[in-house]
Structures are given as C-alpha cells and as structure tokens.
Design a protein around this motif. Structure first.
Motif, PDB file in Angstrom:
ATOM      1  N   GLU A  94       0.828  -1.212   0.000  1.00  0.00           N
ATOM      2  CA  GLU A  94       0.000   0.000   0.000  1.00  0.00           C
ATOM      3  C   GLU A  94       0.862   1.262   0.000  1.00  0.00           C
ATOM      4  OE1 GLU A  94      -3.939   0.345   0.458  1.00  0.00           O
ATOM      5  OE2 GLU A  94      -3.159  -1.078  -0.991  1.00  0.00           O
ATOM      6  N   LYS A  99       2.595   1.820  -6.485  1.00  0.00           N
ATOM      7  CA  LYS A  99       1.473   1.335  -7.293  1.00  0.00           C
ATOM      8  C   LYS A  99       1.395   2.084  -8.622  1.00  0.00           C
ATOM      9  CE  LYS A  99      -1.390  -0.343  -3.468  1.00  0.00           C
ATOM     10  NZ  LYS A  99      -1.563  -1.735  -3.908  1.00  0.00           N
ATOM     11  N   ALA A 117      -6.325  -2.975 -12.953  1.00  0.00           N
ATOM     12  CA  ALA A 117      -7.022  -2.899 -11.670  1.00  0.00           C
ATOM     13  C   ALA A 117      -6.004  -2.863 -10.549  1.00  0.00           C
ATOM     14  CB  ALA A 117      -7.950  -4.109 -11.499  1.00  0.00           C
ATOM     15  N   SER A 118      -6.374  -2.177  -9.478  1.00  0.00           N
ATOM     16  CA  SER A 118      -5.547  -2.163  -8.274  1.00  0.00           C
ATOM     17  C   SER A 118      -6.255  -2.925  -7.172  1.00  0.00           C
ATOM     18  CB  SER A 118      -5.286  -0.721  -7.808  1.00  0.00           C
ATOM     19  OG  SER A 118      -4.601  -0.723  -6.560  1.00  0.00           O
ATOM     20  N   ASN A 119      -5.489  -3.713  -6.424  1.00  0.00           N
ATOM     21  CA  ASN A 119      -6.020  -4.427  -5.270  1.00  0.00           C
ATOM     22  C   ASN A 119      -5.940  -3.571  -4.007  1.00  0.00           C
ATOM     23  OD1 ASN A 119      -7.003  -6.895  -3.935  1.00  0.00           O
ATOM     24  ND2 ASN A 119      -4.987  -6.965  -2.990  1.00  0.00           N
ATOM     25  N   THR A 120      -5.714  -2.275  -4.143  1.00  0.00           N
ATOM     26  CA  THR A 120      -5.607  -1.425  -2.970  1.00  0.00           C
ATOM     27  C   THR A 120      -6.838  -1.538  -2.083  1.00  0.00           C
ATOM     28  OG1 THR A 120      -5.288   0.846  -2.188  1.00  0.00           O
ATOM     29  CG2 THR A 120      -6.560   0.581  -4.207  1.00  0.00           C
ATOM     30  N   SER A 121      -6.605  -1.453  -0.781  1.00  0.00           N
ATOM     31  CA  SER A 121      -7.713  -1.506   0.165  1.00  0.00           C
ATOM     32  C   SER A 121      -8.109  -0.132   0.671  1.00  0.00           C
ATOM     33  CB  SER A 121      -7.338  -2.394   1.359  1.00  0.00           C
ATOM     34  OG  SER A 121      -6.129  -1.949   1.951  1.00  0.00           O
ATOM     35  N   ILE A 125      -8.549   5.506  -6.055  1.00  0.00           N
ATOM     36  CA  ILE A 125      -8.508   5.012  -7.429  1.00  0.00           C
ATOM     37  C   ILE A 125      -8.348   6.181  -8.397  1.00  0.00           C
ATOM     38  CG2 ILE A 125      -9.845   3.818  -9.223  1.00  0.00           C
ATOM     39  CD1 ILE A 125      -8.660   1.998  -7.055  1.00  0.00           C
ATOM     40  N   GLY A 140     -10.684  -0.314  -9.188  1.00  0.00           N
ATOM     41  CA  GLY A 140     -10.207  -1.111  -8.066  1.00  0.00           C
ATOM     42  C   GLY A 140     -10.865  -2.478  -8.045  1.00  0.00           C
ATOM     43  N   HIS A 142     -10.682  -5.051  -5.170  1.00  0.00           N
ATOM     44  CA  HIS A 142     -10.170  -5.304  -3.825  1.00  0.00           C
ATOM     45  C   HIS A 142     -10.585  -6.703  -3.394  1.00  0.00           C
ATOM     46  CE1 HIS A 142     -10.331  -4.191   0.734  1.00  0.00           C
ATOM     47  NE2 HIS A 142      -9.278  -4.917   0.437  1.00  0.00           N
ATOM     48  N   ASP A 185     -15.331   5.735  -5.216  1.00  0.00           N
ATOM     49  CA  ASP A 185     -13.966   5.996  -4.783  1.00  0.00           C
ATOM     50  C   ASP A 185     -13.963   7.016  -3.641  1.00  0.00           C
ATOM     51  OD1 ASP A 185     -11.215   6.165  -4.646  1.00  0.00           O
ATOM     52  OD2 ASP A 185     -11.041   7.538  -6.346  1.00  0.00           O
TER      53      ASP A 185
END
Length: 285
Positions: A94, A99, A117-121, A125, A140, A142, A185
C-alpha cells in the motif's frame, strides 16, 4: 456465460497476489505473475502450489493441482507481460508511488483494450488512475485474504472509469464464483473504512484493559455473529497493513481513525500478526 480473460497479469506475488493468481488460473486463465526477483517469483509459485493442494484435498477443484499450476508463469520484468493480457491486477504494498509506477509500466506493455485494476484496500482510485493514459480502463478490484476462500470482491470505480469497464469486471467476478459490491472511490471504500473502525476500537479496548484479545473477539463472534473477531482479523491482515490504512484514513477522514499507540508499538517491535508469528495472538510456524 461470462468467462474470465484468457490472459491475466498479476503484479506482486505475495499472499494476496498469489491468491489472485490462483483463482484466475483455477477459472481457466493463463496467468503471468510479475515479481522483483527470481527468488520472490519462486516463492509465489510455491504459495500457489500449496493453495492448490489444499483446494484439492477439500475437493474444491475438479482439476489436478499440477494442471492449474501449469497455467501460471512468473517473470521478473513488467515488459515481459504478454501483449495479449486482457486484465492486469496490481497487488504490491500500500504505497501510492509504488502502485502508480507499476501501473504506468504495465499500461505501456499491454493492449489499449486491456483493463488495469488495483487491489488497494484504501488508496484513491482516482489518484492512481490520474497517472494513466487510459484511466477509463482502470478501477479497483479489492480481493480479501485468503483470496481462494473469500467470496467478496469490492469493485471500486474512479471518476474516469468507463461503464463498460465496470460491467466487464463485474462479469469476471461472477465467473470467479465470487460476489461483488460496487462502491464509489472514497477513502477506505466500504470494507476498509468499516473494518478498520471496528479493529481500531478493539485495539483501544485492549489498550484500556476492557478485556483480553480472545474475549473481545469472542464477544463479536458470538454476540454479533461475526465469523472472526476484529483482533484476529487484524493479525491475518497484518498489523503493518492495518496501521498504514489507518494512517491514510486518519489523514483523510479525521481523528476517529487515529491509530492507537498499542498498534504503533507492536508494528515497531515487528509483531505484525500471522506473517511474523506474533500479533495479538501467537501464530506457530
């Protein structure tokens, strides 16, 4: 019937990235994992092999683990992503700069039609996508830990995300036999915002001596039917990860997300939860 993309890239082969790669390979995709070194790539492959063996033991897959693992490839350079990649999922730690760096590099390799796509929690975005040439093809995704066993995927739309991108990704989530929730977002989205709020309050209760960790968790498990208490959940997520998210939410949403000193102290001592063997609980190797 919706199918997953034929070719998927996963950037980062840690616990989350390996899990994401496993579920896409299990659904029939050819998956390329990008890691920083050969050693890290080998570790990612070992994680997936172990996960597939567990799935086979529980009779959760119709294919032999070696067949699924044969669809997983590892590389150590983003430029080695196949040009035919239809989806790239970023699963690095993170850190917004890290990223953005890998997303920009991946976008330059894959086709214009590919979705990133981002797996950010918790990270924005919109801010991540602002660095891209095609932010309309970015959102995203997640996933939750452990990815193969977790049903939920939180799909997060940025301000530039196109409607057809969202529709496509929602279909892919269904093809993975998972369930999506679609959120806007905002800091922490839906899951991290609620999960961190509960987790931080549980840590404050422990800090204040209200009860021990097991009792706090048991109260939520039995009283509110949570499948796992907030302190055990924090151990699984990683105390360092939870601290980073809490600091981001504190900066964006205010004092109610200020990290407790107990959390900071544990992270500074290297007590990161299951991955270090010690968090709010002991985790034997």
């Amino acid at each position: 019937m919706t199918h997953v993309p034929d070719v998927v890239g996963v950037i980062g082969g840690g616990r989350m990235g390996a899990g994401i790669a496993q579920v896409f390979a299990g659904a029939g995709a050819a998956v390329t994992i990008v890691e920083s070194t050969e050693a890290a790539a080998d570790t990612a492959r070992q994680r997936i092999a172990a996960g597939l063996r567990r799935a086979a033991e529980k009779q959760l897959t119709a294919e032999h683990p070696d067949v699924v693992l044969g669809r997983v490839h590892t590389v150590t350079a983003l430029t080695s992503l196949p040009p035919s990649t239809g989806l790239v999922v970023e699963a690095v730690p993170e850190n917004a700069a890290a990223k953005i760096g890998v997303l920009v590099a991946a976008e330059a390799v894959v086709a214009d039609s590919a979705i990133l796509a981002s797996n950010t929690s918790s990270l924005s975005i919109g801010e991540l996508g602002a660095a891209l040439t095609r932010p309309q093809r970015f959102l995203g995704m997640h996933f939750f830990n452990p990815v193969p066993a977790s049903v939920l995927v939180e799909v997060v739309t940025g301000p530039a995300t196109a409607a057809d991108t969202v529709d496509t990704v929602l279909g892919w989530v269904t093809a993975l036999q998972k369930v999506s929730v679609l959120v806007r977002d905002t800091p922490g989205f839906a899951t991290s915002r609620l999960g961190v709020a509960l987790g931080l309050e549980a840590i404050r209760m422990l800090e204040d001596g209200v009860a021990d960790a097991a009792s706090i968790d048991r109260a939520m498990e039995l009283g509110y039917r949570h499948p796992m208490g907030p302190l055990r959940s924090t151990d699984l997520v990683g105390l360092d990860v939870r601290l980073a998210i809490a600091e981001h939410l504190h900066a964006t949403l205010g004092e109610r997300f200020r990290p407790p000193q107990l959390l900071r102290d544990k992270v500074s001592r290297g007590e990161l939860g299951r991955k270090s063997g010690q968090g709010f609980y002991d985790w034997p190797a």
